[in-house]
Design a protein around this motif. Structure first.
Motif, mmCIF file in Angstrom:
data_model
loop_
_atom_site.group_PDB
_atom_site.id
_atom_site.type_symbol
_atom_site.label_atom_id
_atom_site.label_comp_id
_atom_site.label_asym_id
_atom_site.label_seq_id
_atom_site.Cartn_x
_atom_site.Cartn_y
_atom_site.Cartn_z
ATOM 1 N N LYS A 1 0.841 -1.185 0.000
ATOM 2 C CA LYS A 1 0.000 0.000 0.000
ATOM 3 C C LYS A 1 0.881 1.241 0.000
ATOM 4 O O LYS A 1 2.019 1.205 0.483
ATOM 5 C CB LYS A 1 -0.908 0.016 1.235
ATOM 6 C CG LYS A 1 -1.908 -1.120 1.294
ATOM 7 C CD LYS A 1 -2.757 -1.031 2.554
ATOM 8 C CE LYS A 1 -3.752 -2.176 2.622
ATOM 9 N NZ LYS A 1 -4.571 -2.105 3.873
ATOM 10 N N VAL A 2 0.353 2.328 -0.529
ATOM 11 C CA VAL A 2 1.061 3.604 -0.457
ATOM 12 C C VAL A 2 1.007 4.080 0.986
ATOM 13 O O VAL A 2 -0.066 4.210 1.578
ATOM 14 C CB VAL A 2 0.415 4.654 -1.375
ATOM 15 C CG1 VAL A 2 1.081 6.018 -1.189
ATOM 16 C CG2 VAL A 2 0.512 4.213 -2.825
ATOM 17 N N PHE A 3 2.178 4.322 1.567
ATOM 18 C CA PHE A 3 2.246 4.728 2.967
ATOM 19 C C PHE A 3 1.700 6.138 3.132
ATOM 20 O O PHE A 3 2.155 7.071 2.477
ATOM 21 C CB PHE A 3 3.690 4.654 3.452
ATOM 22 C CG PHE A 3 3.867 5.013 4.903
ATOM 23 C CD1 PHE A 3 3.086 4.410 5.867
ATOM 24 C CD2 PHE A 3 4.808 5.942 5.304
ATOM 25 C CE1 PHE A 3 3.236 4.723 7.213
ATOM 26 C CE2 PHE A 3 4.966 6.269 6.640
ATOM 27 C CZ PHE A 3 4.182 5.656 7.599
ATOM 28 N N VAL B 1 12.760 7.567 -9.962
ATOM 29 C CA VAL B 1 14.005 7.716 -9.206
ATOM 30 C C VAL B 1 14.097 9.142 -8.665
ATOM 31 O O VAL B 1 14.349 10.091 -9.419
ATOM 32 C CB VAL B 1 15.237 7.416 -10.083
ATOM 33 C CG1 VAL B 1 16.511 7.522 -9.250
ATOM 34 C CG2 VAL B 1 15.132 6.036 -10.726
ATOM 35 N N PRO B 2 13.883 9.359 -7.357
ATOM 36 C CA PRO B 2 13.967 10.709 -6.792
ATOM 37 C C PRO B 2 15.384 11.266 -6.889
ATOM 38 O O PRO B 2 16.359 10.562 -6.616
ATOM 39 C CB PRO B 2 13.567 10.513 -5.328
ATOM 40 C CG PRO B 2 12.881 9.191 -5.274
ATOM 41 C CD PRO B 2 13.507 8.361 -6.346
ATOM 42 N N GLY C 1 11.144 12.207 -0.335
ATOM 43 C CA GLY C 1 11.306 11.828 -1.735
ATOM 44 C C GLY C 1 10.118 12.105 -2.620
ATOM 45 O O GLY C 1 10.234 12.077 -3.849
ATOM 46 N N THR C 2 8.952 12.385 -2.045
ATOM 47 C CA THR C 2 7.750 12.508 -2.865
ATOM 48 C C THR C 2 7.742 13.778 -3.711
ATOM 49 O O THR C 2 7.157 13.815 -4.784
ATOM 50 C CB THR C 2 6.485 12.485 -1.987
ATOM 51 O OG1 THR C 2 6.510 13.606 -1.094
ATOM 52 C CG2 THR C 2 6.417 11.204 -1.183
ATOM 53 N N GLY D 1 6.201 11.788 -6.355
ATOM 54 C CA GLY D 1 4.948 11.481 -5.686
ATOM 55 C C GLY D 1 5.067 10.315 -4.724
ATOM 56 O O GLY D 1 6.107 9.671 -4.611
ATOM 57 N N LYS D 2 3.974 10.045 -4.028
ATOM 58 C CA LYS D 2 3.969 8.972 -3.042
ATOM 59 C C LYS D 2 3.935 7.609 -3.721
ATOM 60 O O LYS D 2 3.543 7.481 -4.872
ATOM 61 C CB LYS D 2 2.769 9.113 -2.108
ATOM 62 C CG LYS D 2 2.863 10.294 -1.161
ATOM 63 C CD LYS D 2 1.716 10.292 -0.154
ATOM 64 C CE LYS D 2 1.862 11.439 0.846
ATOM 65 N NZ LYS D 2 0.785 11.431 1.858
#
Length: 240
Positions: A112-114, A189-190, A122-123, A141-142
């Motif tokens: 799941k997306v935290f 890749v952030p 990083g989002t 993004g998340k």
């Protein structure tokens, strides 16, 4: 020398008797011994999957294979290891809080997306990966965070290790990570990650196929627990 031999023999006995289903409180049908692997290489080996580099686990890590039938019988190509069409990339996902509970959640419900506190790292970072032009948004993004090197989970900076040791018995602890396949076109890749971490916005494009276990002595584990704040989010300095 005798003491070292005793420790090695005792650890081997523990490894041979370890049952991942019992330890994680999961049904045995979620595992598949065909995917079991005990890594013997002293250093990570660089491989390519889905046109993305990744680095194997190394001596001390043991993989317990997961049953991949839940992903459908038509998806065999995603597990290819020869560069064939449809091959997915490989990444590792560490669990740093509530290890047993999170493992059960992933096993039954998938990633799941935290959305909790400390979920912003990083989002908002610009995507510098090879897929950047595919996405409408420039920032990552998340999503689900993974890394192509398991060492990035265990040697994270700023006292923010991404795998948390949990007690197995009186003498040993274990740290765990998930070995996953990732749709190669969904990886972001952030910029702030120094190419060490991936973000996958849609969790359905992350498929775990093995649980990785590393046994630690009580002394090793307590040193890690004392030296890390497992309530913190991953902290990587921004690099311009």
């Amino acid at each position: 020398m005798a003491t070292n031999n005793w420790v090695e023999n005792d650890l081997e006995r523990v490894i041979q008797s370890f049952n991942p289903a019992n330890f994680f409180g999961l049904p045995s049908y979620l595992f598949d011994k065909k995917g079991d692997l005990r890594y013997c290489n002293e250093e990570p080996i660089k491989l390519i999957r889905g046109k993305w580099d990744y680095y194997t686990p190394f001596r001390g890590w043991i993989r317990y294979g997961l049953n991949i039938d839940k992903f459908g019988s038509s998806g065999a190509h995603w597990l290819a290891c020869d560069g064939a069409a449809g091959e997915w990339a490989v990444g590792f996902h560490g669990i740093r809080r509530d290890v047993l509970e999170v493992m059960k959640s992933i096993a039954f419900e998938g990633f799941k997306v935290f959305q909790g506190s400390h979920s912003e790292w990083g989002t908002t970072s610009v995507d510098i990966g090879q897929n950047a032009s595919i996405f409408n948004q420039k920032t990552c993004g998340k999503g689900v965070f993974l890394t192509p090197k398991i060492k990035h989970l265990t040697e994270n900076i700023e006292h923010c290790r991404l795998t948390k040791p949990i007690q197995y018995n009186k003498s040993y602890y274990v740290e765990t990570a998930l070995q996953c396949r990732i749709h190669p076109k969904k990886i972001r890749v952030p910029e702030c990650s120094k190419n060490e971490y991936y973000v996958v916005n849609d969790p359905t494009y992350v498929r775990p196929y093995g649980i990785l276990i590393h046994f630690l002595t009580e002394v090793q584990a307590k040193s890690i627990l004392d030296d890390n704040n497992f309530n913190l989010a991953p902290a990587i300095p921004f690099v311009k």
